[in-house]
Design an enzyme around this catalytic site. Structure first.
Site, mmCIF file in Angstrom:
data_model
loop_
_atom_site.group_PDB
_atom_site.id
_atom_site.type_symbol
_atom_site.label_atom_id
_atom_site.label_comp_id
_atom_site.label_asym_id
_atom_site.label_seq_id
_atom_site.Cartn_x
_atom_site.Cartn_y
_atom_site.Cartn_z
ATOM 1 N N HIS A 1 -8.101 -58.787 -3.353
ATOM 2 C CA HIS A 1 -8.427 -59.565 -2.157
ATOM 3 C C HIS A 1 -9.911 -59.851 -1.985
ATOM 4 O O HIS A 1 -10.296 -60.641 -1.138
ATOM 5 C CB HIS A 1 -7.927 -58.851 -0.900
ATOM 6 C CG HIS A 1 -8.752 -57.644 -0.520
ATOM 7 N ND1 HIS A 1 -8.785 -56.517 -1.283
ATOM 8 C CD2 HIS A 1 -9.575 -57.417 0.526
ATOM 9 C CE1 HIS A 1 -9.583 -55.615 -0.718
ATOM 10 N NE2 HIS A 1 -10.076 -56.140 0.378
HETATM 11 N N1 UDP Z 1 -2.419 -51.648 1.820
HETATM 12 C C1 UDP Z 1 -1.237 -51.859 2.513
HETATM 13 N N2 UDP Z 1 -0.385 -52.836 2.066
HETATM 14 C C2 UDP Z 1 -0.651 -53.595 0.963
HETATM 15 C C3 UDP Z 1 -1.862 -53.361 0.269
HETATM 16 C C4 UDP Z 1 -2.731 -52.394 0.725
HETATM 17 O O1 UDP Z 1 -0.977 -51.171 3.502
HETATM 18 O O2 UDP Z 1 0.157 -54.460 0.603
HETATM 19 C C5 UDP Z 1 -3.357 -50.621 2.317
HETATM 20 C C6 UDP Z 1 -3.749 -49.585 1.294
HETATM 21 O O3 UDP Z 1 -2.847 -48.519 1.306
HETATM 22 C C7 UDP Z 1 -5.152 -49.174 1.745
HETATM 23 C C8 UDP Z 1 -5.639 -50.351 2.548
HETATM 24 O O4 UDP Z 1 -4.563 -51.245 2.666
HETATM 25 O O5 UDP Z 1 -5.098 -48.059 2.611
HETATM 26 C C9 UDP Z 1 -6.800 -51.000 1.868
HETATM 27 O O6 UDP Z 1 -7.148 -52.143 2.559
HETATM 28 P P1 UDP Z 1 -7.927 -53.340 1.892
HETATM 29 O O7 UDP Z 1 -7.693 -53.325 0.433
HETATM 30 O O8 UDP Z 1 -7.562 -54.558 2.678
HETATM 31 O O9 UDP Z 1 -9.435 -53.059 2.260
HETATM 32 P P2 UDP Z 1 -10.582 -52.180 1.607
HETATM 33 O O10 UDP Z 1 -10.067 -50.787 1.455
HETATM 34 O O11 UDP Z 1 -10.975 -52.818 0.317
HETATM 35 O O12 UDP Z 1 -11.685 -52.245 2.605
#
Ligand code: UDP
Length: 395
Positions: A225
Site C-alpha cells: 500500500h
Molecule cells: N491489516 C488488516 N487487514 C488487511 C491487511 C492488513 O487488518 O487486509 C492490518 C495488519 O494486521 C496490520 C495493519 O493492518 O496490523 C497494518 O496497517 P498498514 O499496513 O495499513 O499500515 P502500516 O503498518 O504500514 O502503518
C-alpha cells in the site's frame, strides 16, 4: 464512520459526565490496532479522538467493533482524502479548539501518521503533556512522510515510549533526555495475541477467504500500500510481476489505494495472474497470515506481527525503521533493485524448518505488557506526577 460525537461544538451545560481525562488521538487502521491495548488498560479514562485520516469503513470504522473498543468520543471533520499539509493543519486546528474547550490532562499519540503530528502539536502548544507511543523508530529516509512525522513528534513529546532498545538509542543519539524515555515494548505483541484468541472459528475464516480449493501446500499472503510502491505504474507492475512468479500461489489483499492504482495504471492483465481481494478485517488477516507459508508486505505493522506469528516476511521497501525483525531472522528487505520472486524462492527453499525456527524465536518487541505500562505512565502524568516519577514508577 458511526460515532457518538461528531460535532466540534457542544454545549457544556448539557454534559452530565466529565470527559475522560486522557485523550488518545488516532487516525488510521494501524493506530487503532496498536492503541487497542492502551485504550483497554485506560478503561474509562480514555477519550478517543479519531482524526478521520482513514475514513474507509474497512480500514477504520469496522475496527472498533472488531476489536471491541468503545467508539470515538469525537471524530474530526473533513480530514480524510486531503493533502498531507491540509490534513495536519485541519486536524491541528480542530484539536486545538477541542482541547482548549475541554482540556485533557495528557494526550497519547502512536506511531508516525499525520494524526500523530497534529495531535502532538495541538497538545504541546497548549502545554498538555504528550506521550508518544512507538517513539524512536528511524528509517533515516527523509523521502518517507512518516519519518518526518516521527521527527516532529520526537521534538514535541514529553514522554517517549520506545518499543525496543534500538529505538531508545535513536532518541538518545538525537539528544532526548534519557529520563524522558521509557522502554515499554510494542503493544503489537498483546494486540496480535488477543485478536487471534478472539478470532471466531479460524479454519472457517481461512477457507472462506482463500480463493483456492484445495488449499495449496505452500502459498504467500501479500499486502502492498505504500506510495513508493503504488504511485507509479513501474513500481506496482514490478511487484505484481514478482508476486505472479513466486513459484507458489499468492493472494494480494489490496488496500483501497492499491485497488485504485491497479485501475489507474491499467494493470488488469498483471492482476489477472494473481488472486486479489480487498483488505480483510483484522481477525481475518491474522488468521490468513497464520495459515500462509510466506508473508510479503510493505507494511510497518506486518513487520512486527510476523515476529509474533513466527512467519517469514519479505519487506518490499527501500528502507526500514524496524531493523529488529530482520536481525531476529523474521524479515528480509527486498529493495526495488532486487527480484522479489528470486528472494521468495530462496526463503521457500528453507522449507518447514524455517517456520519451526521462527516460532521458537522470541519476538524482539517485548513481553506483551506494553499497553499496561503505557497506560500506567499516562495515568500517573494525568494525576500530576512528573515525567521522571511516572516513568521511574512504572518501568
Ligand atoms: N491489516 C488488516 N487487514 C488487511 C491487511 C492488513 O487488518 O487486509 C492490518 C495488519 O494486521 C496490520 C495493519 O493492518 O496490523 C497494518 O496497517 P498498514 O499496513 O495499513 O499500515 P502500516 O503498518 O504500514 O502503518
Amino acid at each position: 464512520m458511526q460515532a457518538r460525537q461528531t460535532s466540534m461544538t457542544y454545549p457544556t451545560e448539557t454534559r452530565i459526565m466529565p470527559s475522560p481525562d486522557i485523550a488518545v488521538v488516532l487516525g488510521t487502521r494501524p493506530e487503532i490496532i496498536k492503541l487497542a491495548p492502551v485504550i483497554r488498560a485506560l478503561a474509562s479514562r480514555a477519550r478517543i479522538i479519531h482524526t478521520g485520516q482513514h475514513y474507509d469503513f474497512a480500514l477504520s470504522g469496522s475496527m472498533f467493533d472488531e476489536l471491541q473498543l468503545p467508539l470515538p468520543h469525537l471524530v474530526l471533520e473533513g480530514i480524510g482524502g486531503n493533502t498531507r499539509g491540509h490534513q495536519i493543519a485541519m486536524a491541528l486546528q480542530q484539536l486545538t479548539t477541542h482541547f482548549a474547550h475541554d482540556r485533557p490532562n495528557a494526550v497519547i499519540v502512536q506511531g508516525d501518521t499525520n494524526a500523530v503530528s497534529a495531535g502532538a502539536q495541538a497538545a504541546n502548544y497548549l502545554g498538555i503533556p504528550v506521550i508518544h507511543v512507538e517513539a524512536g523508530l528511524r528509517s533515516h529516509d527523509r523521502a518517507m512522510p512518516e519519518e518526518l512525522n516521527r521527527l516532529v513528534t520526537g521534538v514535541l513529546a514529553d514522554v517517549h515510549c520506545a518499543a525496543t532498545s534500538v529505538n531508545a538509542d535513536n532518541l538518545r543519539y538525537e539528544g532526548i533526555d534519557p529520563a524522558r524515555i521509557a522502554i515499554t515494548g510494542n503493544t503489537i505483541v498483546e494486540a496480535t495475541t488477543a485478536t487471534l484468541a478472539n478470532a471466531p472459528d479460524r479454519a472457517a475464516i481461512v477457507s472462506k477467504l482463500l480463493p483456492w480449493a484445495p488449499t495449496p501446500a505452500q502459498w504467500a499472503l501479500a499486502t502492498i500500500h505504500r506510495p513508493e510502491n503504488t504511485d507509479t505504474p513501474e513500481a506496482l507492475s514490478r511487484i505484481m510481476q514478482g508476486l505472479a512468479h513466486l513459484g507458489v500461489p499468492a493472494l494480494l489483499l489490496a488496500h483501497p489505494r492499491t485497488l485504485a492504482a491497479i485501475t489507474r495504471w491499467g494493470l488488469h492483465d498483471a492482476a489477472s495472474a494473481l488472486a486479489i481481494a480487498p483488505a480483510a478485517g483484522h481477525r481475518e488477516f491474522l488468521s490468513l497470515a497464520t495459515a500462509a507459508t510466506l508473508l510479503i508486505s510493505d507494511s510497518g505493522g506486518v513487520q512486527e506481527e510476523c515476529t509474533v506469528l513466527g512467519k517469514p516476511l519479505l519487506v518490499v521497501r527501500r528502507s526500514t525503521e524496524r531493523p529488529e525483525a530482520q536481525e531476529a531472522g523474521f524479515a528480509r528487505l527486498v529493495t526495488p533493485e532486487q527480484d522479489i520472486a528470486a528472494v521468495a524462492r530462496e526463503v521457500l527453499a528453507e522449507g518447514p524448518g524455517l517456520e519451526a525456527k521462527l516460532r521458537a524465536t522470541p519476538s524482539p518487541y517485548g513481553d506483551g505488557r506494553a499497553g499496561e505500562r503505557i497506560a500506567a505512565i499516562a495515568c500517573r502524568i494525568a494525576d500530576g506526577e512528573s515525567v521522571q516519577e511516572a516513568i521511574a514508577g512504572t518501568v
